[in-house]
Design a protein around this motif. Structure first.
Motif, PDB file in Angstrom:
ATOM      1  N   ASP A  63       0.823  -1.208   0.000  1.00  0.00           N
ATOM      2  CA  ASP A  63       0.000   0.000   0.000  1.00  0.00           C
ATOM      3  C   ASP A  63       0.859   1.262   0.000  1.00  0.00           C
ATOM      4  O   ASP A  63       0.431   2.309  -0.485  1.00  0.00           O
ATOM      5  CB  ASP A  63      -0.917   0.021   1.228  1.00  0.00           C
ATOM      6  CG  ASP A  63      -1.822  -1.193   1.285  1.00  0.00           C
ATOM      7  OD1 ASP A  63      -2.544  -1.440   0.303  1.00  0.00           O
ATOM      8  OD2 ASP A  63      -1.790  -1.906   2.311  1.00  0.00           O
ATOM      9  N   VAL A  64       2.058   1.146   0.560  1.00  0.00           N
ATOM     10  CA  VAL A  64       3.028   2.245   0.586  1.00  0.00           C
ATOM     11  C   VAL A  64       4.344   1.685   0.080  1.00  0.00           C
ATOM     12  O   VAL A  64       4.889   0.736   0.668  1.00  0.00           O
ATOM     13  CB  VAL A  64       3.216   2.817   2.011  1.00  0.00           C
ATOM     14  CG1 VAL A  64       4.265   3.930   2.003  1.00  0.00           C
ATOM     15  CG2 VAL A  64       1.896   3.319   2.571  1.00  0.00           C
ATOM     16  N   VAL A  65       4.848   2.239  -1.003  1.00  0.00           N
ATOM     17  CA  VAL A  65       6.121   1.796  -1.564  1.00  0.00           C
ATOM     18  C   VAL A  65       7.152   2.892  -1.318  1.00  0.00           C
ATOM     19  O   VAL A  65       6.970   4.034  -1.729  1.00  0.00           O
ATOM     20  CB  VAL A  65       6.000   1.501  -3.068  1.00  0.00           C
ATOM     21  CG1 VAL A  65       7.365   1.135  -3.651  1.00  0.00           C
ATOM     22  CG2 VAL A  65       4.997   0.378  -3.305  1.00  0.00           C
ATOM     23  N   VAL A  66       8.235   2.529  -0.653  1.00  0.00           N
ATOM     24  CA  VAL A  66       9.287   3.481  -0.281  1.00  0.00           C
ATOM     25  C   VAL A  66      10.477   3.286  -1.206  1.00  0.00           C
ATOM     26  O   VAL A  66      10.899   2.150  -1.466  1.00  0.00           O
ATOM     27  CB  VAL A  66       9.714   3.266   1.187  1.00  0.00           C
ATOM     28  CG1 VAL A  66      10.847   4.212   1.558  1.00  0.00           C
ATOM     29  CG2 VAL A  66       8.530   3.464   2.117  1.00  0.00           C
ATOM     30  N   THR A  67      11.016   4.396  -1.700  1.00  0.00           N
ATOM     31  CA  THR A  67      12.150   4.316  -2.602  1.00  0.00           C
ATOM     32  C   THR A  67      12.907   5.638  -2.609  1.00  0.00           C
ATOM     33  O   THR A  67      12.392   6.659  -2.159  1.00  0.00           O
ATOM     34  CB  THR A  67      11.679   3.977  -4.030  1.00  0.00           C
ATOM     35  OG1 THR A  67      12.798   3.931  -4.919  1.00  0.00           O
ATOM     36  CG2 THR A  67      10.704   5.023  -4.551  1.00  0.00           C
ATOM     37  N   ASP A  68      14.142   5.596  -3.122  1.00  0.00           N
ATOM     38  CA  ASP A  68      14.889   6.835  -3.309  1.00  0.00           C
ATOM     39  C   ASP A  68      14.333   7.564  -4.531  1.00  0.00           C
ATOM     40  O   ASP A  68      13.681   6.968  -5.392  1.00  0.00           O
ATOM     41  CB  ASP A  68      16.375   6.535  -3.493  1.00  0.00           C
ATOM     42  CG  ASP A  68      16.648   5.690  -4.723  1.00  0.00           C
ATOM     43  OD1 ASP A  68      17.034   6.251  -5.766  1.00  0.00           O
ATOM     44  OD2 ASP A  68      16.457   4.454  -4.645  1.00  0.00           O
ATOM     45  N   GLY A  69      14.583   8.867  -4.621  1.00  0.00           N
ATOM     46  CA  GLY A  69      13.977   9.681  -5.659  1.00  0.00           C
ATOM     47  C   GLY A  69      14.359   9.289  -7.071  1.00  0.00           C
ATOM     48  O   GLY A  69      13.531   9.356  -7.983  1.00  0.00           O
ATOM     49  N   PHE A  70      15.604   8.877  -7.292  1.00  0.00           N
ATOM     50  CA  PHE A  70      16.040   8.502  -8.637  1.00  0.00           C
ATOM     51  C   PHE A  70      15.330   7.235  -9.097  1.00  0.00           C
ATOM     52  O   PHE A  70      14.750   7.189 -10.187  1.00  0.00           O
ATOM     53  CB  PHE A  70      17.562   8.290  -8.653  1.00  0.00           C
ATOM     54  CG  PHE A  70      18.104   7.949 -10.004  1.00  0.00           C
ATOM     55  CD1 PHE A  70      18.454   8.941 -10.904  1.00  0.00           C
ATOM     56  CD2 PHE A  70      18.260   6.622 -10.391  1.00  0.00           C
ATOM     57  CE1 PHE A  70      18.952   8.624 -12.167  1.00  0.00           C
ATOM     58  CE2 PHE A  70      18.750   6.296 -11.639  1.00  0.00           C
ATOM     59  CZ  PHE A  70      19.102   7.301 -12.540  1.00  0.00           C
ATOM     60  N   THR A  71      15.353   6.208  -8.261  1.00  0.00           N
ATOM     61  CA  THR A  71      14.691   4.948  -8.601  1.00  0.00           C
ATOM     62  C   THR A  71      13.189   5.138  -8.720  1.00  0.00           C
ATOM     63  O   THR A  71      12.550   4.604  -9.628  1.00  0.00           O
ATOM     64  CB  THR A  71      14.992   3.883  -7.532  1.00  0.00           C
ATOM     65  OG1 THR A  71      16.416   3.732  -7.404  1.00  0.00           O
ATOM     66  CG2 THR A  71      14.380   2.549  -7.898  1.00  0.00           C
ATOM     67  N   GLY A  72      12.626   5.908  -7.802  1.00  0.00           N
ATOM     68  CA  GLY A  72      11.186   6.119  -7.820  1.00  0.00           C
ATOM     69  C   GLY A  72      10.715   6.823  -9.069  1.00  0.00           C
ATOM     70  O   GLY A  72       9.667   6.485  -9.632  1.00  0.00           O
ATOM     71  N   ASN A  73      11.468   7.807  -9.544  1.00  0.00           N
ATOM     72  CA  ASN A  73      11.088   8.524 -10.750  1.00  0.00           C
ATOM     73  C   ASN A  73      11.128   7.602 -11.964  1.00  0.00           C
ATOM     74  O   ASN A  73      10.224   7.629 -12.808  1.00  0.00           O
ATOM     75  CB  ASN A  73      12.016   9.723 -10.965  1.00  0.00           C
ATOM     76  CG  ASN A  73      11.549  10.614 -12.094  1.00  0.00           C
ATOM     77  OD1 ASN A  73      11.999  10.490 -13.226  1.00  0.00           O
ATOM     78  ND2 ASN A  73      10.637  11.519 -11.788  1.00  0.00           N
ATOM     79  N   ALA A  74      12.170   6.762 -12.037  1.00  0.00           N
ATOM     80  CA  ALA A  74      12.275   5.816 -13.152  1.00  0.00           C
ATOM     81  C   ALA A  74      11.132   4.806 -13.118  1.00  0.00           C
ATOM     82  O   ALA A  74      10.529   4.482 -14.150  1.00  0.00           O
ATOM     83  CB  ALA A  74      13.622   5.106 -13.102  1.00  0.00           C
ATOM     84  N   ALA A  75      10.817   4.296 -11.915  1.00  0.00           N
ATOM     85  CA  ALA A  75       9.732   3.320 -11.779  1.00  0.00           C
ATOM     86  C   ALA A  75       8.383   3.942 -12.123  1.00  0.00           C
ATOM     87  O   ALA A  75       7.551   3.324 -12.789  1.00  0.00           O
ATOM     88  CB  ALA A  75       9.709   2.756 -10.359  1.00  0.00           C
ATOM     89  N   LEU A  76       8.165   5.178 -11.677  1.00  0.00           N
ATOM     90  CA  LEU A  76       6.904   5.866 -11.958  1.00  0.00           C
ATOM     91  C   LEU A  76       6.680   6.010 -13.456  1.00  0.00           C
ATOM     92  O   LEU A  76       5.599   5.702 -13.970  1.00  0.00           O
ATOM     93  CB  LEU A  76       6.912   7.247 -11.298  1.00  0.00           C
ATOM     94  CG  LEU A  76       5.747   8.172 -11.658  1.00  0.00           C
ATOM     95  CD1 LEU A  76       4.439   7.627 -11.123  1.00  0.00           C
ATOM     96  CD2 LEU A  76       6.008   9.583 -11.136  1.00  0.00           C
ATOM     97  N   LYS A  77       7.698   6.463 -14.164  1.00  0.00           N
ATOM     98  CA  LYS A  77       7.546   6.669 -15.602  1.00  0.00           C
ATOM     99  C   LYS A  77       7.368   5.352 -16.339  1.00  0.00           C
ATOM    100  O   LYS A  77       6.635   5.285 -17.340  1.00  0.00           O
ATOM    101  CB  LYS A  77       8.749   7.444 -16.136  1.00  0.00           C
ATOM    102  CG  LYS A  77       8.747   8.894 -15.656  1.00  0.00           C
ATOM    103  CD  LYS A  77       9.982   9.662 -16.068  1.00  0.00           C
ATOM    104  CE  LYS A  77       9.898  11.109 -15.580  1.00  0.00           C
ATOM    105  NZ  LYS A  77      11.121  11.876 -15.878  1.00  0.00           N
ATOM    106  N   ALA A  78       8.007   4.287 -15.846  1.00  0.00           N
ATOM    107  CA  ALA A  78       7.828   2.978 -16.460  1.00  0.00           C
ATOM    108  C   ALA A  78       6.397   2.480 -16.261  1.00  0.00           C
ATOM    109  O   ALA A  78       5.784   1.942 -17.191  1.00  0.00           O
ATOM    110  CB  ALA A  78       8.819   1.978 -15.857  1.00  0.00           C
ATOM    111  N   VAL A  79       5.854   2.669 -15.071  1.00  0.00           N
ATOM    112  CA  VAL A  79       4.479   2.242 -14.783  1.00  0.00           C
ATOM    113  C   VAL A  79       3.489   3.037 -15.627  1.00  0.00           C
ATOM    114  O   VAL A  79       2.589   2.469 -16.259  1.00  0.00           O
ATOM    115  CB  VAL A  79       4.170   2.419 -13.278  1.00  0.00           C
ATOM    116  CG1 VAL A  79       2.673   2.299 -13.017  1.00  0.00           C
ATOM    117  CG2 VAL A  79       4.919   1.375 -12.452  1.00  0.00           C
TER     118      VAL A  79
END
Length: 338
Positions: free
Chosen positions: A219-235
């Motif tokens: 329900d809550v996914v924690v990540t660093d900003g670089f990885t999170g931005n890449a994952a967000l755009k991929a999703v």
């Protein structure tokens, strides 16, 4: 409640901003808006100025400008004036489709950071196939570099938001990593895993992989900003591509395919609605003294409308006020890692 809106931020501003604001205003009589922008461009777009106050501004901040310098130099920019209205108590929240970096700078230097939070995180709500509330993920780009304590603070903030706004009683908190085993990842993720595993009050389920995000693995996914931005755009890119591919397949498969699509129209629409990220609103800059929400630069009027509903929900539930009180009463230092 009064919302300050940067009317000039975004690819299709101010048109989509004004249209989204008016739709939200028409549906919720509690809402009032301070609309900051170029009067000559914004005024003709307003069909009805009931509960909408246009505040003329003379400057804009583009995505190509250095964020901190732009915020400090352009005092009459629509984003800066909107942030100042929140700081001065003239508005309860801030909404912008503009530069993420500039909005973060405005949030930090004008709205102000919550005491005890080292770095605010950018947190969107994303769809999940297995539930209707989706999942939140932070940070997705506010900070390119993080330390383990930052990821711990993101977990606490995301957990708080998931409970208060998303209505999840005991949110599952997962750490985005390149494997589910606790020893996986670089030093940052290994140390963050230790902190989260020892944190009281968190339903930490361990590492999660990107392959499980849309399945609602947490329900809550924690990540660093670089990885999170890449994952967000991929999703976002994957969901967009698949929905368009499904539509093209139906339309180009002849009479039988179109007939099948017609028979499954409601089911297909249900899938499309579930993975329509615009329904979940914008990304919240968590860790600031007031609700500051960033909608996608390419957002349409419908996305603006849903983002306003999200902002109104935060204001109505006094989520940030609860944040401030919680973090003033509790230390945000990370627990000891064993």
């Amino acid at each position: 409640m009064k919302i300050a809106v940067d009317a000039m931020g975004g690819d299709d501003a101010p048109d989509v901003v004004v249209a989204g604001v008016e739709r939200a205003r028409d549906e919720d009589t509690r809402l009032e808006f301070l609309l900051f922008g170029d009067e000559q461009r914004v005024r003709p777009l307003i069909k009805n100025d009931e509960r909408i106050t246009l505040v003329p501004t003379t400057e804009e901040i583009s995505g190509n400008e250095a964020p901190v310098q732009a915020i400090r130099r352009k005092k009459d920019a629509s984003m800066v004036r909107a942030a100042r209205a929140v700081k001065d108590g003239e508005a309860d929240a801030l909404l912008s489709l503009g530069s993420t970096g500039a909005l973060l700078a405005a949030g930090l230097f004008i709205v102000g950071r919550i005491k005890g939070i080292d770095r605010p995180g950018l947190m969107p709500t994303l769809p999940a196939a297995t539930n209707d509330h989706g999942f939140v993920m932070l940070d997705v780009g506010a900070n390119a570099d993080n330390r383990p304590v930052h990821l711990y603070q993101y977990a606490v903030m995301g957990n708080f938001y998931a409970k208060d706004v998303r209505g999840i009683d005991n949110p599952r908190v997962g750490l985005l990593n390149n494997g589910t085993e606790e020893h996986k990842g670089d030093e940052l993720h290994q140390e963050a895993h230790k902190l989260l595993a020892n944190a009281a009050g968190l339903n930490f389920i361990g590492n999660v992989e990107a392959t499980g995000l849309l399945d609602g693995v947490a329900d809550v996914v924690v990540t660093d900003g670089f990885t999170g931005n890449a994952a967000l755009k991929a999703v976002e890119g994957t969901a967009h591509t698949l929905l368009h591919a499904l539509k093209d397949t139906i339309m180009n498969s002849g009479v039988k395919g179109k007939l099948g699509g017609l028979l499954l129209r409601n089911e297909i629409r249900g899938v499309a609605d579930k993975f329509d990220a615009s329904r979940y609103g914008g990304a919240v800059l968590l860790g600031l003294q007031a609700p500051v929400v960033k909608a996608h630069g390419a957002a349409d009027a419908r996305t603006v409308y849903y983002t306003i509903k999200q902002v109104a929900d935060m204001v109505d539930k006094q989520t940030i006020a609860k944040f401030v009180q919680y973090f003033e009463e509790h230390t945000m230092a990370a627990p000891d890692a064993e």
